[in-house]
Design an enzyme around this catalytic site. Structure first.
Site, PDB file in Angstrom:
ATOM      1  N   HIS A   1      11.309  80.319 -41.591  1.00  0.00           N
ATOM      2  CA  HIS A   1      11.161  81.546 -40.797  1.00  0.00           C
ATOM      3  C   HIS A   1      10.595  82.673 -41.658  1.00  0.00           C
ATOM      4  CE1 HIS A   1      14.690  79.516 -38.736  1.00  0.00           C
ATOM      5  NE2 HIS A   1      13.869  79.676 -37.726  1.00  0.00           N
TER       6      HIS A   1
ATOM      7  N   GLY B   1      17.179  81.972 -34.710  1.00  0.00           N
ATOM      8  CA  GLY B   1      18.123  82.446 -35.720  1.00  0.00           C
ATOM      9  C   GLY B   1      18.511  81.385 -36.726  1.00  0.00           C
ATOM     10  N   TYR B   2      19.591  81.675 -37.486  1.00  0.00           N
ATOM     11  CA  TYR B   2      20.019  80.863 -38.623  1.00  0.00           C
ATOM     12  C   TYR B   2      18.800  80.730 -39.555  1.00  0.00           C
ATOM     13  CZ  TYR B   2      23.711  78.066 -40.693  1.00  0.00           C
ATOM     14  OH  TYR B   2      24.717  77.621 -41.504  1.00  0.00           O
ATOM     15  N   LEU B   3      18.274  81.896 -39.894  1.00  0.00           N
ATOM     16  CA  LEU B   3      16.965  81.984 -40.548  1.00  0.00           C
ATOM     17  C   LEU B   3      16.969  81.365 -41.948  1.00  0.00           C
ATOM     18  CD1 LEU B   3      15.926  85.632 -39.525  1.00  0.00           C
ATOM     19  CD2 LEU B   3      15.511  83.490 -38.303  1.00  0.00           C
TER      20      LEU B   3
ATOM     21  N   SER C   1      14.900  73.285 -41.787  1.00  0.00           N
ATOM     22  CA  SER C   1      15.280  73.385 -40.374  1.00  0.00           C
ATOM     23  C   SER C   1      16.709  73.895 -40.277  1.00  0.00           C
ATOM     24  CB  SER C   1      15.203  71.997 -39.727  1.00  0.00           C
ATOM     25  OG  SER C   1      15.871  71.996 -38.491  1.00  0.00           O
ATOM     26  N   SER C   2      16.967  74.704 -39.268  1.00  0.00           N
ATOM     27  CA  SER C   2      18.333  75.183 -39.043  1.00  0.00           C
ATOM     28  C   SER C   2      19.267  74.006 -38.797  1.00  0.00           C
ATOM     29  CB  SER C   2      18.372  76.121 -37.829  1.00  0.00           C
ATOM     30  OG  SER C   2      17.426  77.156 -37.982  1.00  0.00           O
TER      31      SER C   2
HETATM   32  P1  AMP Z   1      13.356  78.125 -34.480  1.00  0.00           P
HETATM   33  O1  AMP Z   1      14.283  79.200 -34.932  1.00  0.00           O
HETATM   34  O2  AMP Z   1      13.725  76.756 -34.964  1.00  0.00           O
HETATM   35  O3  AMP Z   1      13.078  78.181 -32.997  1.00  0.00           O
HETATM   36  O4  AMP Z   1      11.957  78.424 -35.180  1.00  0.00           O
HETATM   37  C1  AMP Z   1      11.325  79.662 -35.029  1.00  0.00           C
HETATM   38  C2  AMP Z   1       9.936  79.568 -35.583  1.00  0.00           C
HETATM   39  O5  AMP Z   1      10.004  79.216 -36.966  1.00  0.00           O
HETATM   40  C3  AMP Z   1       9.095  78.475 -34.889  1.00  0.00           C
HETATM   41  O6  AMP Z   1       7.760  78.943 -34.740  1.00  0.00           O
HETATM   42  C4  AMP Z   1       9.174  77.341 -35.877  1.00  0.00           C
HETATM   43  O7  AMP Z   1       8.065  76.459 -35.808  1.00  0.00           O
HETATM   44  C5  AMP Z   1       9.187  78.089 -37.202  1.00  0.00           C
HETATM   45  N1  AMP Z   1       9.756  77.232 -38.250  1.00  0.00           N
HETATM   46  C6  AMP Z   1      10.961  76.611 -38.252  1.00  0.00           C
HETATM   47  N2  AMP Z   1      11.111  75.864 -39.378  1.00  0.00           N
HETATM   48  C7  AMP Z   1       9.972  76.024 -40.092  1.00  0.00           C
HETATM   49  C8  AMP Z   1       9.500  75.510 -41.339  1.00  0.00           C
HETATM   50  N3  AMP Z   1      10.239  74.673 -42.089  1.00  0.00           N
HETATM   51  N4  AMP Z   1       8.281  75.888 -41.768  1.00  0.00           N
HETATM   52  C9  AMP Z   1       7.508  76.730 -41.023  1.00  0.00           C
HETATM   53  N5  AMP Z   1       7.895  77.248 -39.845  1.00  0.00           N
HETATM   54  C10 AMP Z   1       9.106  76.901 -39.381  1.00  0.00           C
END
Ligand code: AMP
Length: 281
Positions: A35, A29-31, A183-184
């Site tokens: 994402h 989350g915190y998309l 990044s979140s």
């Molecule tokens: P998270 O919510 O951080 O667990 O991320 C969920 C998915 O989104 C994971 O597969 C991450 O690798 C992907 N993700 C997070 N940040 C990015 C980004 N800046 N670029 C591409 N994919 C991302």
């Protein structure tokens, strides 16, 4: 878009749509736009899109940021709706883990380096939730960001080794205009740290350029580390070069090399990486 909180509701919806190709995007989350890139790619390639928002307690260590991990389900719902998601699965920890089975999944060697070294048990927790989610959603394709390169390598290897009937799709890292990987956790950076944080990517670029010229991994790592030390107040957790997705010491045969770093700032640990195709160098 339907938002569902329970496994029973999700199973019902998947049952009704089982003839369709299902694209799945698991998230915490915190998309953001990172994402969104995963959601968009899934939308292009599948009939039916399922995304999940679940801050998975199993992948956080005792002193990590589980309690303060940023959450905003209204924003996530809006973004997922706009991206054309059909079902957003938002379970509680009790829904996902109603009882302790005592049975665990252990990643082993692939988790002994990079993030796995400073986050013991983290990738075991990732595979715990991914296994459950894959069984529930039964996706044709699942989408993961290259930003979390070690996670992606472990999931690809797991799916391959244990014959999960899903295709894993790699999605390139989405960055801010200055190069910082989205990044979140970037919300935890102070203004000064935010300005410095771009130097993770700059250090990785410097390291890859150095390696391309000299093929000397130690020199590349030394230059990358020095760049971070000189330009940030952060503390380096690791700066490493490994084969990808096997995560082994660099060898002549490797087609892809992962240049990866993690840096602790006051309230956030940031990671970033660059993947180099060795045959193109
Ligand atoms: P998270 O919510 O951080 O667990 O991320 C969920 C998915 O989104 C994971 O597969 C991450 O690798 C992907 N993700 C997070 N940040 C990015 C980004 N800046 N670029 C591409 N994919 C991302």
């Amino acid at each position: 878009m339907q938002t569902v909180q329970t496994i029973n509701e999700l199973k019902h919806i998947i049952g009704v749509n089982k003839e369709k190709t299902i694209g799945f995007i698991p998230t915490m989350g915190y998309l953001h736009e990172g994402h969104q890139a995963l959601l968009n790619k899934a939308r292009e390639e599948n009939d039916f899109i399922v995304a999940s928002v679940f801050v998975n307690p199993a992948q956080f260590g005792p002193n990590e940021d589980l309690d303060r991990y940023p959450r905003n389900i209204e924003h996530d719902t809006k973004l997922a709706t706009e991206a054309g998601v059909d079902v957003l699965f938002v379970p509680t920890p009790e829904e996902m883990y109603p009882f302790e089975s005592g049975i665990t999944i252990q990643v082993g060697e692939l988790s002994t380096k990079l993030c796995g070294e400073s986050r013991p048990g983290h990738f075991d927790g990732v595979l715990k939730v991914i296994t459950k989610l894959f069984h529930l959603v039964q996706p044709t394709k699942a989408y993961f960001g290259q930003k979390d390169a070690q996670q992606l390598a472990i999931i690809e290897t797991f799916v391959n080794a244990y014959n999960f009937p899903v295709q894993i799709v790699r999605v390139p890292t989405v960055r801010e205009t200055d190069g910082l990987a989205k990044s979140s956790r970037n919300v935890f950076l102070s203004e000064q740290e935010r300005a410095q944080a771009v130097h993770l990517f700059k250090a990785l670029q410097l390291a890859t350029e150095t390696w391309k010229k000299s093929k000397n991994v130690d020199e590349a790592i030394a230059k990358g580390k020095a760049h971070i030390v000189e330009n940030t107040s952060g503390k380096i957790d690791y700066f490493a070069v490994l084969t990808y997705p096997t995560l082994q010491p660099v060898s002549e045969q490797a087609d892809q090399l992962l240049f990866a770093t993690a840096v602790f700032f006051e309230k956030a640990r940031l990671i970033d990486n660059i993947l180099v195709e060795t045959k193109e160098v």
